[in-house]
Structures are given as C-alpha cells and as structure tokens.
Scaffold this active site. Sequence first.
Site, PDB file in Angstrom:
ATOM      1  N   LYS A  72      15.541   5.147   9.125  1.00  0.00           N
ATOM      2  CA  LYS A  72      16.864   5.832   9.490  1.00  0.00           C
ATOM      3  C   LYS A  72      16.195   7.422   9.183  1.00  0.00           C
ATOM      4  CE  LYS A  72      20.291   7.830   6.758  1.00  0.00           C
ATOM      5  NZ  LYS A  72      21.365   7.954   5.018  1.00  0.00           N
ATOM      6  N   GLY A 108       0.676  -0.950  -0.153  1.00  0.00           N
ATOM      7  CA  GLY A 108      -0.358   0.158  -0.043  1.00  0.00           C
ATOM      8  C   GLY A 108       1.193   1.372   0.080  1.00  0.00           C
ATOM      9  N   LYS A 109       2.140   1.189  -0.171  1.00  0.00           N
ATOM     10  CA  LYS A 109       2.553   2.605  -0.418  1.00  0.00           C
ATOM     11  C   LYS A 109       1.839   3.589  -1.340  1.00  0.00           C
ATOM     12  CE  LYS A 109       6.692   0.979  -2.774  1.00  0.00           C
ATOM     13  NZ  LYS A 109       5.496  -0.819  -2.893  1.00  0.00           N
ATOM     14  N   ARG A 112      17.404  11.870  10.396  1.00  0.00           N
ATOM     15  CA  ARG A 112      18.640  12.260  11.159  1.00  0.00           C
ATOM     16  C   ARG A 112      18.001  13.417  11.552  1.00  0.00           C
ATOM     17  NH1 ARG A 112      21.672  13.250   5.579  1.00  0.00           N
ATOM     18  NH2 ARG A 112      22.746  10.967   5.455  1.00  0.00           N
ATOM     19  N   GLU A 141       4.307   5.218 -13.349  1.00  0.00           N
ATOM     20  CA  GLU A 141       3.640   4.289 -13.005  1.00  0.00           C
ATOM     21  C   GLU A 141       2.209   3.971 -13.640  1.00  0.00           C
ATOM     22  OE1 GLU A 141       3.054  -0.032 -10.576  1.00  0.00           O
ATOM     23  OE2 GLU A 141       2.499   1.650  -9.349  1.00  0.00           O
ATOM     24  N   ARG A 160      16.170  -2.167  -2.966  1.00  0.00           N
ATOM     25  CA  ARG A 160      16.438  -2.519  -4.193  1.00  0.00           C
ATOM     26  C   ARG A 160      17.432  -1.881  -5.377  1.00  0.00           C
ATOM     27  NH1 ARG A 160      11.852  -5.141  -8.104  1.00  0.00           N
ATOM     28  NH2 ARG A 160      13.074  -5.612 -10.212  1.00  0.00           N
ATOM     29  N   GLU A 161      18.290  -2.686  -5.626  1.00  0.00           N
ATOM     30  CA  GLU A 161      19.376  -2.512  -7.005  1.00  0.00           C
ATOM     31  C   GLU A 161      20.530  -1.118  -6.343  1.00  0.00           C
ATOM     32  OE1 GLU A 161      16.791  -2.780 -11.315  1.00  0.00           O
ATOM     33  OE2 GLU A 161      16.357  -1.214  -9.575  1.00  0.00           O
TER      34      GLU A 161
END
Length: 503
Positions: free
Chosen positions: A438, A227-228, A440, A252, A394-395
């Site tokens: 992550k 569900g991004k 900052r 997309e 990915r990648e």
Amino acid sequence: MQQPKPNTNFKTDKSTIISLEKGKIPPQAIDLEVAILGAMMIDKNGLLEAIEILSENEDVFYKDSHKYIYKAILELFSEDVDVDILTVSQKLKSQSKLDLVGGDFYLIELTQHVSSSAHIETHCRIVMQKYVQRESIKVASKIIEEAYDETKDIFDLLEESQRSLDDTSEWLLRKKPEDLNTVYDKLIKNSENPIASIPSKFTKLNDRTNGYHPNDLVIIAARPGMGKTAFVLNEAKFQAEKGFPVGFLSLEMSDVELLGRIIANEFGIESSRIKQHQLTVSEKIVLKNEANKIKKLPLYIHDGSETTTTEAKTIIGKWVRQHGVRIVYIDYLQLMRASVNNKNGNREQEISYISRKLKAIAKEFEITVVALSQLSRAVETRGGMKRPVLSDLRESGAIEQDANVVQFLLRPEYYKISEWDDEARTPTAGQCEINTAKTREGRLGATYLDSSQLKYMRFTDLNDKQNDDWTDDFEPASTQEAFDEPQQPTQDNTGYDPDELPF
C-alpha cells in the site's frame, strides 16, 4: 421578568470546583456570550458560523442559563428546525428549563443586545479562549488534588494529566475549513518551498516510494526472523549519517542492544559476539578509536517496555523540539499500550486506537512515523512463497486503514524455500523481498535486497534482480494453498539460527 427556579438536583463534582483564592474569578466573557446567543437566534449565518467554531460543547459558555440555551439551539439545528426566539422557547419549555434561563423575557433580551451577526467569529474565539483557560485551571486543580493522594499511582497520575492537557489543547488546534482559493495558494507556496522527503538507504526502494514523507505513518510488517529491526536500523543509521535527526523508540530491546546492532553494522562484527561480550582485543581497539563515528550521529534512542501512546507523544514531542527529529521508528506496534489503565480491554480496539494515535502524532509534529508490526500466523500455514498480504496484519484492520504505506519483509530461505517464483526460478539465498502493498505516493510492487550479511545487521542493494511492479488491484500473494502442511523454519545455510535474528 420570570425568575429562574433553584435547581435542587445539582451534584457537586470536585474536579469542577475552581478556587477563588486571592479574589480571582474564573475567566469568562458573559457579554460576548450574550451577543453570540442573540446573533444565533436572529441570523442564520451567525448560527452556522458559531456552531462551526464552538462545535457541540455547551460548556464553552460559562453561565448555566447560556449553556441550556445553546444546547437547545444545537438540538433544533440537528432536527432541521428553524432557530428563532419562539422555537428556542418551545424547546426549553419541553425540557422544563425555560424558567431556569429566565423565561421568554430573557430570550428577548438576548436578541435586543445585537442587531446582526457581525464579528461573531471574533466573539466565539474569545469565548472559546476563556473556556480553555477555565479547563486548564480545572485540570491543574485536579492534578494538585491527586498529587497529594498517597494512594495514587504516579504513572497513572502523569498519564491522566497529559491526556487531560491534550484534550484541552485540541480546542486550540481546531482548523477552520478553507476555501479552494486559500488551499490553492497554499499548494503553490509549498511547491516553491517544498519539505524534502527523507531518503531510504536502498536505491530501488527509494525510487519506488520517493523516500519517507512528513505526516505519514509507515508500517513495516513481517513474521519473526525476517529482520525487521535490522532493516529499520539500516535506514535509521543511513539517514542519521545524511544529517537527518532520527528517533528510535524501542519497546522490545534495550538501548545497549540496539547500539550493539548499530556497531555490528558499522564495523562488520557479528552482533551475536557483541551481545555475548566476545570481542577480540583488536576489535575493542577499533571500537575505542572509531567511537566518534557512532557518537556523533543525530540518532536518539528511548527504550521502554509497554510504552503508552501518551508517553510516546511526550517523548517524540521532546525530540522534535530539542533536536529537530524528522523521522521516528517504533519497534514494535503490538508492544505499545493505549493507556496505563487499559490493561484488560479489547485488544483489537486498543491496536486500532494506537494506530490512529500514531498517525495523529505524525501529522501534529509533521514528521514520519515508521512502526514495525507483527503478522498473524496465517503466513506460516500458507503454501507457496508465504508472501504476507494486508489481511495478515495482526490484531487490527485499522492498521492498514491508517497507514500511508504498508511494506512486508520476506526472506524465503527462512522457510527453506530455495527458489523465487519468477520465470527464471532464481535462487533465494541471501535475498530479501520488500513488498510495498500500500502506498499513496509511490508504486506498488516488490523490491529485492541483499540480506546475506544479516549477522552483521546489514541489508544492501541487490542489483542483479529486477523489481516487480503491481497494479492497484493485484494481490501479492496466493492463499489457495493456505491449508497445505506448513513448513517449519530451520537453520539456514549461513550457520546461525534465524530465530536469533532481530524481529
């Protein structure tokens, strides 16, 4: 005085030819070039200041002999050799260029034109300005020449032109190092007039990350079916409703598809029925009567497959200038391309380049860039809760490096995991975990959302489950069961196929 020998090996590059139409000569400041080179050879402070401003590009100088001298000075500087008339002369002689610049006599003449390095910063900046003007003329000439070429692809032409202009403009954007006193004053000024962060729709997530900050690159990553797109549309719609101009760059889905999902979220209509044009009469009436709720939102959408980073920068720059856009969502990073011509390059290097460019765009326009990202299939083969980790991006590992914030979405029920791995073994049905792996600005850890209304493209706050905070060295997933038999995604208990959910 020794006369320079003609250079018979010089090859003409069409792109460097500058038209002298109407009697105009290229922008130049020969007298200031002389003053700069002379000061560099008699004053070390002048040498350091000139190199700081002009960098390692001898083409900043218009006169060929000055280019050779400056390059020789740069080589001496990099070799930690003291720079003066004698060392420069020896370096040029070793390169067989001393005669080309006019011999020792011309080097002496350069130093006689100045007595110190006073005003060298001003001189360098004027010379640099003349260089930028010449480069702009060169780029314009090349664009005109290639625009007449019928065999030239128009998209290649536009991209190369934009890239050339960007490369030229970088000289104007270069910053001089600041002393601590100046930076301290800047910090105080910023604290008195702070740029407010952009809030998240979700209360606990907003508390964890302190919202979305300007200059930041935020990566939201998950496997398909989590569900991004629905998640960031919730954020974008909420922020637009709060009056923050928002840009959405979709690689997309079409703009109509995205609008359909926004409508589903606003009016509680199943997105699948909107996509399949199965609205009831009463629903059509509601959409017509309540249209302004959506139309008035400061939300700008651009859909385009295989958009390049240069095109993205152009689109985002236009949004910032014309609409004051503060945050841009990109769906999704792996569908973006570094350039039109880079179709068969190393994909990992290309993704690294893209992530760096997105970070640079965020800093240049002082906005937040939120990019969705796919994860590797290693998540699917992992046992346990199948929580993603940073190495699953990915990648490219550069995504993790460039991002200010990395968050992972996980809906365990997609994998038919019915209980969380907490002590109470609470049910996972209708719940989504947002792992801040992550950051900052805020705190690492997990935030839980209600995802039971995903058919309406809705995420909401989940109030009956506590957040989990992590220490900086905590790895939010175990890979000890990575070789367990993978569990296959199946249809969940809401009656619709999770594969139909947005990415």
